[in-house]
Design a protein around this motif. Structure first.
Motif, PDB file in Angstrom:
ATOM      1  N   UNK A 292       0.856  -1.190   0.000  1.00 31.90           N
ATOM      2  CA  UNK A 292       0.000   0.000   0.000  1.00 31.90           C
ATOM      3  C   UNK A 292       0.888   1.235   0.000  1.00 31.90           C
TER       4      UNK A 292
ATOM      5  N   UNK B 200       0.443   4.271  -0.712  1.00 34.05           N
ATOM      6  CA  UNK B 200      -0.098   5.501  -0.111  1.00 34.05           C
ATOM      7  C   UNK B 200       0.004   5.452   1.402  1.00 34.05           C
ATOM      8  N   UNK B 201      -0.226   4.261   1.971  1.00 38.01           N
ATOM      9  CA  UNK B 201      -0.093   4.128   3.422  1.00 38.01           C
ATOM     10  C   UNK B 201       1.350   4.371   3.835  1.00 38.01           C
TER      11      UNK B 201
ATOM     12  N   UNK C 121       1.861   7.977   3.831  1.00 37.28           N
ATOM     13  CA  UNK C 121       1.134   8.630   4.913  1.00 37.28           C
ATOM     14  C   UNK C 121       1.888   8.557   6.231  1.00 37.28           C
TER      15      UNK C 121
ATOM     16  N   UNK D 224       2.527  14.174   3.484  1.00 35.79           N
ATOM     17  CA  UNK D 224       2.755  13.197   2.423  1.00 35.79           C
ATOM     18  C   UNK D 224       3.376  13.848   1.193  1.00 35.79           C
TER      19      UNK D 224
ATOM     20  N   UNK E 269      -5.693   0.875   2.202  1.00 40.07           N
ATOM     21  CA  UNK E 269      -4.635   1.291   1.290  1.00 40.07           C
ATOM     22  C   UNK E 269      -4.038   2.644   1.610  1.00 40.07           C
ATOM     23  N   UNK E 270      -4.714   3.419   2.444  1.00 39.42           N
ATOM     24  CA  UNK E 270      -4.162   4.727   2.811  1.00 39.42           C
ATOM     25  C   UNK E 270      -3.986   4.818   4.330  1.00 39.42           C
TER      26      UNK E 270
ATOM     27  N   UNK F 164      -3.031  -0.909   5.830  1.00 45.22           N
ATOM     28  CA  UNK F 164      -2.574  -1.814   4.775  1.00 45.22           C
ATOM     29  C   UNK F 164      -3.515  -3.023   4.772  1.00 45.22           C
TER      30      UNK F 164
ATOM     31  N   UNK G 138       1.923   0.586  12.115  1.00 50.50           N
ATOM     32  CA  UNK G 138       2.069   1.427  10.923  1.00 50.50           C
ATOM     33  C   UNK G 138       2.224   2.918  11.260  1.00 50.50           C
TER      34      UNK G 138
END
Lengths: 357, 509
Positions: free
Chosen positions: A230, A232-233, A236, B307, B345-346, B349, B360
């Motif tokens: 992922x 984008x993760x 982030x 980001x 996905x953002x 995961x 994460x």
């Protein structure tokens, strides 16, 4: 009409079984091929899988062939997990061989314990430098590393050819395109006396274990996995994509370069135009056969090493062409990819109106 | 409505579907008549999605059967369902942004994008009040218009049963009432509609019958028009819902977070440029940013979270430091946590476990490592704490994020940031597609966070949510921010004007 339909719940178990199934299918297809060529199946099986490893010398040869595959594939697994597709390990291997070999030739007269470590360092730097080119192109101008790393392999191979035909050619070598033979101080210590099994084999296992710990237990390994799954993760939470690309490529380059140095300072003992039978490419198959898991890679590396040995034996005892090795490796990859596709999709026969969903 | 004596259009009998550790559907039954708008109501994890997936052929039930017009229906795949006349509009659209409307529809139906398809699209869209230009590029369309594409795509198949999964969660009030007209029209023509939602007012307005699920079981079949929102909610969660109480903060503290003329150029053709955004968030207050999706919310969250790099340095301030040049990790360590809108996905995961997803974003502010190695036991403990505090329904810390229902994953990702006790929390659409119970839990958690002295910036499309919990409010439209107003001093109508692009309200301080 035949088409593929995505499965709602791909089986996890089949994910692990896929390499075994692919291997079984490869054997089956291989025997069919042998049968068509008029070779008795039993004999072919013996020649390919039993004879090469029926004595300690054969087992040692298995280790010699498996070592570069295992170490490169373990490093590739890290990058592949992160979505960095370095296809050019072969070129990085060649550069490692060239740079390490150059040190050996430069210190040709020197009998010192420092020569070999210096060669290893040069091999690592050579591989990293070669891998740094695709990394730089990817992170600055977003050039696809699959293409750049692959193309650089051919450059590396021609560079080696030029060097052994020219500047590095053995002055007393009757114009053969090869360098001087390295002195003892510039060749790898053996693990099993009387065989060619060198110190690279235990180092390869060590690299695979280290890669496993890095991938599963460190934040860097976690960042690699997140980035592959992922992106984008990953952005982030603040994992830098550029840094991960650099790491993946440099690490593989370093390991491939070391593997290349091990080849020239081990089984070969000099520089010649072909220092690898495609280990850098075969390692890609090994990485996927081992499910991108550094420990799985050890087993996969042994299987692929056997395919090299089996191909040679089949060539000698059954009069088969050397291409048998390539056919075996190609079929294995083909069946593995096919199994992976079938895990995620089902085949639907017959005509039907079908929609995206 | 057709005569019910004809028997139900579809009848699901005793559907049971078990996953390891949980029974998603436990002998669930549902009868739906032709011409009926039937609500399927339940909390996250109540088994709505599982039941609908069985009906659409995506899942095979362990036991139980589906009868279609009284006959056993074999539903082995979505194409079986479509052949019977069942169509579904999903919560998440699958459209290719760079293609036109007609090209997207053609792709979905495996036909070519020719004039006859254009004509059929125009026919269907005018007949059902779904204005749609076949030749527009999808990336230029609003969320509501994109949903219309999905609906038109379904209607072109002339379905007899239309399944709609939370269709209004992305629409403006205006678009919602247009959608209802369409659905009522369809029902009057005899199409059965299965309507999944957690918005109780909508269900009372639109639906004839409601089947209510709780913990995988049928708990009631109700006539929504005869129930109150509170009584439906009580059936749904088994207890009376506590409405969110407005807590007016008498005074707020120091400014903790500020944007100072933030400019972010557009990265792609599909993304928006942010222009000249300024705002301040103080300790102890929730500041809301309203706006229809696609007006720069994603870009704003990315810029705030770190980001994308932002130049020059003076545009983002955190606790008195200029942080525009900092990485996302540095900002988190210093006290700024963020929850992006897209859960899978953002914010998380999908293929990783909850323990890994706790790691994460958690490792910046929590000791989740020991001697340079990840301490998995600590990650599990952290994940367990989130699961317990926010009652996330899952099979434990080893569950993959993708195995959680949308609302439960939302509770997990919001809870993960709140438990890190950030000084500034930026959340985008925290209750998107989340049921009333979970939304109330998230709102309460945000309120208690500011009570402890944090600052919260809430980016949301849900006006009710914004009016209920924010202290000050403004709106984002086409990448620009309106002025901010004290929430109690204005009403939803006025916020609507700001969402439409007005930067200042007349006569309001």
């Amino acid at each position: 009409m035949i088409h593929l339909q995505r499965r709602a719940n791909p089986s996890k178990l089949m994910g692990y079984l896929a390499p075994v199934i692919a291997l079984a299918m490869t054997l089956l297809a291989g025997f069919l091929l042998f049968a068509l060529l008029g070779v008795p199946v039993g004999e072919a099986f013996r020649a390919y899988f039993i004879d090469p490893i029926s004595d300690s010398y054969g087992l040692a040869e298995l280790g010699v062939k498996a070592a570069p595959l295992i170490m490169i594939a373990a490093a590739l697994s890290l990058g592949f997990r992160a979505g960095v597709w370095n296809i050019g390990a072969e070129g990085q291997l060649i550069l490692g061989g060239i740079c390490g070999g150059a040190v050996a030739l430069y210190f040709y007269e020197v009998e010192s314990a420092f020569v070999l470590p210096l060669m290893c360092l040069a091999g690592v730097i050579g591989g990293m430098a070669w891998a740094a080119i695709p990394a730089l192109l990817r992170t600055t101008v977003n050039a696809n590393e699959i293409l750049t790393s692959l193309m650089l392999t051919y450059v590396a191979s021609l560079l080696l050819s030029f060097l052994v035909h020219g500047p590095m050619r053995d002055p007393d070598g009757f114009n053969f395109p090869e360098s001087r033979l390295f002195h003892d101080a510039a060749t790898l210590p053996l693990v099993l006396p009387g065989t060619r099994l060198h110190i690279g084999a235990p180092i390869a296992i060590f690299i695979a274990l280290a890669a496993w710990i890095l991938l599963s237990r460190t934040l860097l390994g976690f960042a690699l996995r997140v980035n592959g799954n992922a992106p984008r993760a990953a952005r982030h939470t603040g994992f830098s994509q550029a840094k991960l690309v650099w790491f993946s490529l440099l690490f593989t380059g370093a390991v491939a370069g070391l593997a290349g140095l091990f080849e020239v300072a081990g089984p070969i003992g000099q520089l010649n135009p072909v220092i690898s039978p495609g280990y850098g490419f075969t390692a890609i198959i090994v990485a996927f056969l081992g499910r991108l898991h550094p420990i799985g890679v050890i087993f996969a590396g042994l299987i692929m090493a056997l395919s090299y040995l089996g191909g040679e034996t089949a060539q000698i005892t059954l009069n088969m062409p050397l291409a048998v090795t390539g056919v075996f490796q190609g079929m294995l990859l083909f069946f593995l990819l096919a199994a992976d596709v079938l895990i995620h999709y089902r085949v639907v026969f017959g005509r039907e109106r079908h929609y995206v969903r | 409505m057709l005569n019910p004596a004809d028997g139900p259009l579809v009848s699901m009998r005793g559907i049971t579907k078990a996953y390891p550790g949980v029974i998603a559907n436990d002998a669930v039954s549902l009868d739906l008549q032709a011409g009926e708008i039937h609500a399927l109501l339940g909390e996250n994890g109540a088994g709505k999605s599982t039941l609908v997936k069985v009906l659409y052929g995506l899942l095979q039930p362990d036991t139980g059967e589906v009868l279609w017009r009284g006959e056993h229906a074999k539903l082995r795949s979505p194409s079986d369902a479509r052949n019977l006349g069942i169509a579904m509009v999903f919560q998440h659209f699958s459209l290719f942004e760079s293609l036109t409307v007609v090209e997207n529809i053609a792709l979905g139906m495996a036909v070519s994008a020719n004039d006859s398809l254009r004509t059929r699209i125009r026919e269907v869209s005018s007949r059902y009040g779904l204005p749609l230009d076949p030749d527009r590029d999808v990336f230029s369309l609003s969320v509501g218009e994109r949903q219309r594409i999905e609906i038109v795509r379904c209607l072109l198949q002339e379905p007899q049963l239309l399944i709609m999964d939370e269709p209004t969660s992305v629409l403006t009030p205006q678009e919602v009432s247009e959608l209802f007209v369409t659905l009522k029209r369809l029902a009057s023509e005899g199409v059965g509609i299965l309507y999944i939602s957690h918005k109780l007012d909508e269900i009372r307005e639109l639906c004839d019958v409601a089947t209510i699920l709780r913990g995988g079981k049928n708990v009631a079949t109700a006539l929504p028009k005869q129930e109150s929102a509170a009584s439906l909610a009580a059936l749904m969660i088994g207890e009376d819902v506590q409405p969110v109480v407005r807590v007016d903060n008498p005074k707020t503290g120091d400014p903790l977070f500020a944007l100072n003329k933030l400019d972010v150029p557009a990265k792609t053709r599909q993304s928006l440029a942010l222009q000249d955004l300024s705002l301040v968030v103080h300790a102890g207050e929730i500041v809301g940013i309203a706006g229809v999706a696609g007006n720069g919310q994603d870009e704003l969250l990315s810029a705030i979270a770190g980001e994308v790099p932002v130049q020059p340095d003076e545009m983002i301030w955190l606790k008195g430091e200029s942080v525009a040049g900092w990485t996302a990790g540095q900002r988190r360590s210093f006290g700024l946590c963020a929850v992006p809108e897209e859960r899978l996905g953002h914010a998380a995961v999908p293929s990783m476990s909850l323990a890994e997803n706790a790691l994460l974003t958690g490792f910046h502010r929590q000791p989740l490592q020991r001697a340079g190695l990840i301490a998995m036991s600590r990650c599990k403990r952290s994940a367990n704490q989130i699961i317990d505090t926010f009652s996330v329904q899952c099979h434990g810390t080893g569950s993959a994020a993708s195995s959680l229902s949308g609302g439960n994953l939302q509770k997990f990702v919001v809870g993960r940031e709140i438990l890190q006790s950030p000084d500034v929390l930026v959340v985008s659409q925290p209750t998107w597609g989340v049921d009333a119970g979970a939304a109330a839990a998230i709102h309460k958690a945000l309120q208690s966070l500011v009570k402890e002295g944090a600052a919260v910036l809430l980016i949301s499309q849900d006006l009710d949510e914004l009016m209920a919990i924010t202290d000050r409010i403004g709106a984002l439209c086409a990448g620009r921010l309106s002025n901010f107003y004290s929430t109690p001093s204005i009403d939803a109508q006025q916020v609507g004007q700001l969402m439409g692009g007005k930067t200042a309200l007349d006569g309001v301080a």
